[in-house]
Design a protein around this motif. Structure first.
Motif, PDB file in Angstrom:
ATOM      1  N   ALA A 235       0.809  -1.216   0.000  1.00 21.74           N
ATOM      2  CA  ALA A 235       0.000   0.000   0.000  1.00 21.74           C
ATOM      3  C   ALA A 235       0.842   1.266   0.000  1.00 21.74           C
ATOM      4  O   ALA A 235       0.305   2.372  -0.159  1.00 21.74           O
ATOM      5  N   ASN A 236       2.150   1.106   0.188  1.00 17.16           N
ATOM      6  CA  ASN A 236       3.038   2.264   0.252  1.00 17.16           C
ATOM      7  C   ASN A 236       3.432   2.682  -1.168  1.00 17.16           C
ATOM      8  O   ASN A 236       4.150   1.948  -1.855  1.00 17.16           O
ATOM      9  N   PRO A 237       2.987   3.853  -1.632  1.00 17.03           N
ATOM     10  CA  PRO A 237       3.305   4.253  -3.013  1.00 17.03           C
ATOM     11  C   PRO A 237       4.799   4.386  -3.270  1.00 17.03           C
ATOM     12  O   PRO A 237       5.249   4.248  -4.408  1.00 17.03           O
ATOM     13  N   ALA A 238       5.567   4.631  -2.212  1.00 15.25           N
ATOM     14  CA  ALA A 238       7.019   4.774  -2.387  1.00 15.25           C
ATOM     15  C   ALA A 238       7.698   3.433  -2.636  1.00 15.25           C
ATOM     16  O   ALA A 238       8.794   3.378  -3.194  1.00 15.25           O
ATOM     17  N   ALA A 239       7.045   2.338  -2.227  1.00 12.71           N
ATOM     18  CA  ALA A 239       7.670   1.017  -2.349  1.00 12.71           C
ATOM     19  C   ALA A 239       6.952   0.102  -3.320  1.00 12.71           C
ATOM     20  O   ALA A 239       7.482  -0.952  -3.682  1.00 12.71           O
ATOM     21  N   ALA A 240       5.742   0.463  -3.749  1.00 17.15           N
ATOM     22  CA  ALA A 240       4.943  -0.409  -4.623  1.00 17.15           C
ATOM     23  C   ALA A 240       5.581  -0.514  -6.007  1.00 17.15           C
ATOM     24  O   ALA A 240       6.451   0.268  -6.378  1.00 17.15           O
ATOM     25  N   GLY A 241       5.105  -1.489  -6.758  1.00 13.42           N
ATOM     26  CA  GLY A 241       5.599  -1.675  -8.121  1.00 13.42           C
ATOM     27  C   GLY A 241       6.471  -2.885  -8.299  1.00 13.42           C
ATOM     28  O   GLY A 241       6.917  -3.188  -9.420  1.00 13.42           O
ATOM     29  N   GLY A 242       6.722  -3.617  -7.210  1.00 11.52           N
ATOM     30  CA  GLY A 242       7.584  -4.781  -7.310  1.00 11.52           C
ATOM     31  C   GLY A 242       7.021  -5.863  -8.199  1.00 11.52           C
ATOM     32  O   GLY A 242       7.760  -6.508  -8.954  1.00 11.52           O
ATOM     33  N   ALA A 243       5.707  -6.077  -8.135  1.00 12.86           N
ATOM     34  CA  ALA A 243       5.086  -7.112  -8.962  1.00 12.86           C
ATOM     35  C   ALA A 243       5.268  -6.811 -10.449  1.00 12.86           C
ATOM     36  O   ALA A 243       5.589  -7.702 -11.244  1.00 12.86           O
ATOM     37  N   ASP A 244       5.063  -5.559 -10.822  1.00 13.64           N
ATOM     38  CA  ASP A 244       5.229  -5.171 -12.226  1.00 13.64           C
ATOM     39  C   ASP A 244       6.682  -5.332 -12.681  1.00 13.64           C
ATOM     40  O   ASP A 244       6.949  -5.791 -13.803  1.00 13.64           O
ATOM     41  N   ARG A 245       7.613  -4.960 -11.808  1.00 14.38           N
ATOM     42  CA  ARG A 245       9.030  -5.097 -12.146  1.00 14.38           C
ATOM     43  C   ARG A 245       9.380  -6.570 -12.367  1.00 14.38           C
ATOM     44  O   ARG A 245      10.115  -6.926 -13.302  1.00 14.38           O
ATOM     45  N   LEU A 246       8.860  -7.436 -11.516  1.00 13.97           N
ATOM     46  CA  LEU A 246       9.151  -8.864 -11.638  1.00 13.97           C
ATOM     47  C   LEU A 246       8.553  -9.442 -12.923  1.00 13.97           C
ATOM     48  O   LEU A 246       9.210 -10.216 -13.626  1.00 13.97           O
ATOM     49  N   ARG A 247       7.305  -9.055 -13.214  1.00 17.70           N
ATOM     50  CA  ARG A 247       6.674  -9.546 -14.451  1.00 17.70           C
ATOM     51  C   ARG A 247       7.472  -9.084 -15.673  1.00 17.70           C
ATOM     52  O   ARG A 247       7.676  -9.845 -16.624  1.00 17.70           O
ATOM     53  N   ALA A 248       7.913  -7.841 -15.642  1.00 20.56           N
ATOM     54  CA  ALA A 248       8.695  -7.312 -16.764  1.00 20.56           C
ATOM     55  C   ALA A 248      10.011  -8.056 -16.925  1.00 20.56           C
ATOM     56  O   ALA A 248      10.562  -8.140 -18.034  1.00 20.56           O
ATOM     57  N   GLY A 249      10.496  -8.628 -15.816  1.00 17.22           N
ATOM     58  CA  GLY A 249      11.743  -9.386 -15.873  1.00 17.22           C
ATOM     59  C   GLY A 249      11.541 -10.857 -16.187  1.00 17.22           C
ATOM     60  O   GLY A 249      12.507 -11.641 -16.125  1.00 17.22           O
ATOM     61  N   GLY A 250      10.303 -11.246 -16.497  1.00 18.53           N
ATOM     62  CA  GLY A 250      10.043 -12.619 -16.899  1.00 18.53           C
ATOM     63  C   GLY A 250       9.663 -13.559 -15.770  1.00 18.53           C
ATOM     64  O   GLY A 250       9.567 -14.777 -15.982  1.00 18.53           O
ATOM     65  N   VAL A 251       9.406 -13.024 -14.585  1.00 20.29           N
ATOM     66  CA  VAL A 251       9.032 -13.861 -13.446  1.00 20.29           C
ATOM     67  C   VAL A 251       7.514 -14.020 -13.398  1.00 20.29           C
ATOM     68  O   VAL A 251       6.778 -13.041 -13.598  1.00 20.29           O
ATOM     69  N   GLU A 252       7.039 -15.248 -13.147  1.00 24.42           N
ATOM     70  CA  GLU A 252       5.610 -15.459 -12.934  1.00 24.42           C
ATOM     71  C   GLU A 252       5.226 -14.848 -11.586  1.00 24.42           C
ATOM     72  O   GLU A 252       5.921 -15.065 -10.585  1.00 24.42           O
ATOM     73  N   VAL A 253       4.137 -14.098 -11.558  1.00 21.84           N
ATOM     74  CA  VAL A 253       3.716 -13.436 -10.321  1.00 21.84           C
ATOM     75  C   VAL A 253       2.245 -13.717 -10.070  1.00 21.84           C
ATOM     76  O   VAL A 253       1.412 -13.551 -10.960  1.00 21.84           O
ATOM     77  N   GLU A 254       1.941 -14.140  -8.863  1.00 20.86           N
ATOM     78  CA  GLU A 254       0.565 -14.386  -8.431  1.00 20.86           C
ATOM     79  C   GLU A 254       0.332 -13.615  -7.136  1.00 20.86           C
ATOM     80  O   GLU A 254       1.086 -13.775  -6.166  1.00 20.86           O
ATOM     81  N   GLY A 255      -0.675 -12.762  -7.113  1.00 23.69           N
ATOM     82  CA  GLY A 255      -0.956 -11.973  -5.918  1.00 23.69           C
ATOM     83  C   GLY A 255      -2.287 -12.331  -5.294  1.00 23.69           C
ATOM     84  O   GLY A 255      -3.168 -12.890  -5.936  1.00 23.69           O
ATOM     85  N   GLY A 256      -2.439 -11.998  -4.000  1.00 25.46           N
ATOM     86  CA  GLY A 256      -3.722 -12.147  -3.330  1.00 25.46           C
ATOM     87  C   GLY A 256      -3.911 -13.417  -2.532  1.00 25.46           C
ATOM     88  O   GLY A 256      -4.974 -13.611  -1.930  1.00 25.46           O
ATOM     89  N   LEU A 257      -2.911 -14.309  -2.460  1.00 24.55           N
ATOM     90  CA  LEU A 257      -3.061 -15.545  -1.695  1.00 24.55           C
ATOM     91  C   LEU A 257      -3.086 -15.236  -0.202  1.00 24.55           C
ATOM     92  O   LEU A 257      -2.130 -14.681   0.345  1.00 24.55           O
ATOM     93  N   LEU A 258      -4.188 -15.566   0.467  1.00 24.30           N
ATOM     94  CA  LEU A 258      -4.379 -15.298   1.899  1.00 24.30           C
ATOM     95  C   LEU A 258      -4.170 -13.818   2.220  1.00 24.30           C
ATOM     96  O   LEU A 258      -3.633 -13.450   3.267  1.00 24.30           O
ATOM     97  N   ALA A 259      -4.644 -12.977   1.323  1.00 27.15           N
ATOM     98  CA  ALA A 259      -4.446 -11.526   1.487  1.00 27.15           C
ATOM     99  C   ALA A 259      -5.111 -10.993   2.747  1.00 27.15           C
ATOM    100  O   ALA A 259      -4.576 -10.086   3.401  1.00 27.15           O
ATOM    101  N   GLU A 260      -6.279 -11.527   3.105  1.00 32.29           N
ATOM    102  CA  GLU A 260      -6.981 -11.034   4.289  1.00 32.29           C
ATOM    103  C   GLU A 260      -6.176 -11.289   5.554  1.00 32.29           C
ATOM    104  O   GLU A 260      -6.120 -10.428   6.445  1.00 32.29           O
ATOM    105  N   LYS A 261      -5.553 -12.454   5.641  1.00 33.15           N
ATOM    106  CA  LYS A 261      -4.729 -12.765   6.814  1.00 33.15           C
ATOM    107  C   LYS A 261      -3.520 -11.838   6.893  1.00 33.15           C
ATOM    108  O   LYS A 261      -3.152 -11.356   7.973  1.00 33.15           O
ATOM    109  N   ALA A 262      -2.900 -11.580   5.754  1.00 30.32           N
ATOM    110  CA  ALA A 262      -1.732 -10.699   5.740  1.00 30.32           C
ATOM    111  C   ALA A 262      -2.118  -9.274   6.083  1.00 30.32           C
ATOM    112  O   ALA A 262      -1.408  -8.574   6.824  1.00 30.32           O
ATOM    113  N   THR A 263      -3.252  -8.814   5.566  1.00 27.17           N
ATOM    114  CA  THR A 263      -3.705  -7.455   5.849  1.00 27.17           C
ATOM    115  C   THR A 263      -4.045  -7.306   7.322  1.00 27.17           C
ATOM    116  O   THR A 263      -3.743  -6.274   7.950  1.00 27.17           O
TER     117      THR A 263
END
Length: 355
Positions: free
Chosen positions: A108-136
């Motif tokens: 949620a921090n705009p200064a640190a967000a964007g990691g998922a996009d960077r990883l996808r651009a680098g060819g890494v498979e990315v899946e988000g949202g697994l057990l998101a409620e527990k983490a939040t």
């Protein structure tokens, strides 16, 4: 590609790592990371241990070494794409040759967000949202603070059954039982700033430290903050060397919180008197209430909260009761109530304050 059973198990373990009670709270979220191989076997684990230390992903990668290549990183928070005291986790994962990343909560921090996009651009498979409620839920205070750009405020008070925090002669030690006070110190330790007004310092002379069940001061202490326009008299315990103290020269709750936010504090434990409590409530800046209710009656004396300018029952500040726990037993029994104000938060302009 949906998350696998092995990735779900790894996420549950990562959440356990993130919840480590020995990790000091501070400006950063709690994060855990587990690296698994193609067969779902755990390669390495890591957790973030506080500001300035390696992030969870970096700790896990360091433990894994070359075994991280081709692995899946399961992490409770989206890998950061930010250079602060440490480098971006997104680049560390790319450099290590990780094949896939599964994360729970988006950053949620705009200064640190964007990691998922960077990883996808680098060819890494990315899946988000697994057990998101527990983490939040694990990072509820940090998530709130980042979203609202101010600290989360927990107002704690102790009162008799008829809502008195002090007797008619001003005596207030002790309204709550020892068991309740020990429990309150535990909650103090979960915050990173304790806030009172100058009136409380003058009248009660509190030390505002976190102490254990033997009344010994713990090694890690929150910031002690005193707000108000009056000077703090020399020799007051809040000025000793047991913890850091800051004096906030304002009576405006918005200004006080902005100052604490600028100092990288995310969770404020509000322990001032009835006037300060009323000011924060009227400003809409109380996010959680913890009340210790003693089975006693006074009939007169200082109320727990000052005038809220409410003239009719229809305008009463309604609270959502979230938890009721008996603290202690027998003569030591108090009720601990956790409540949330059931209204939306106003902006500074709506509160009538000029910024």
């Amino acid at each position: 590609m949906a998350a696998s059973d092995a990735e779900r198990r790894a996420m549950l373990r990562a959440l356990e790592l993130a919840a480590d009670p020995e990790v000091p709270l501070g400006p950063n979220p709690r994060v855990g990371c587990v690296l698994i191989d193609a067969a779902g076997r755990v390669i390495a684990e890591g957790r973030h241990r506080g500001a300035g230390t390696p992030h969870a992903e970096a700790a896990a990668l360091a433990a894994a070494g070359s075994a991280a290549r081709g692995a899946t990183a399961v992490v409770t928070l989206e890998p950061c794409d930010h250079t602060g005291r440490t480098g971006p986790c997104s680049l560390a994962l790319l450099s290590a040759g990780v094949r896939r990343v599964v994360f729970a909560q988006p950053d949620a921090n705009p200064a640190a967000a964007g990691g998922a996009d960077r990883l996808r651009a680098g060819g890494v498979e990315v899946e988000g949202g697994l057990l998101a409620e527990k983490a939040t839920a694990l990072n509820r205070v940090w998530s709130f603070a980042v979203q609202h750009r101010r600290p989360f405020v927990t107002w704690k008070f102790a009162a008799t059954l008829d809502g008195r925090s002090a007797a008619a002669d001003g005596t207030s030690r002790w309204v709550s039982s020892r068991a309740a006070r020990v429990d309150a110190h535990r909650l103090r330790g979960l915050c990173d700033a304790i806030l009172v007004g100058t009136g409380t310092v003058e009248v009660d002379d509190p030390q505002l430290t976190v102490r254990d069940e033997h009344d010994d001061v713990l090694p890690r202490q929150p910031l002690r903050a005193v707000m108000g326009l009056r000077a703090v008299p020399p020799g007051r315990r809040v000025l000793d060397d047991a913890a850091e103290t800051v004096l906030l020269r304002t009576r405006d709750p918005w200004v006080a919180l902005a100052d604490l936010w600028a100092r990288d504090h995310q969770h404020v434990f509000l322990e001032g008197g009835p006037t300060l409590a009323a000011a924060f409530l009227q400003a809409g800046l109380v996010d959680e209430i913890v009340a210790y209710v003693a089975p006693a009656l006074l009939g007169a004396g200082q109320p727990a909260v000052g005038d809220l300018c409410i003239g009719t029952i229809a305008d009463a500040l309604r609270l959502e009761l979230c938890e009721v726990v008996t603290v202690g037993a027998g003569a030591e029994a108090n009720a601990r109530l956790v409540l949330n104000p059931s209204r939306s938060e106003p902006t500074p302009a709506e509160s009538g304050k000029e910024r």
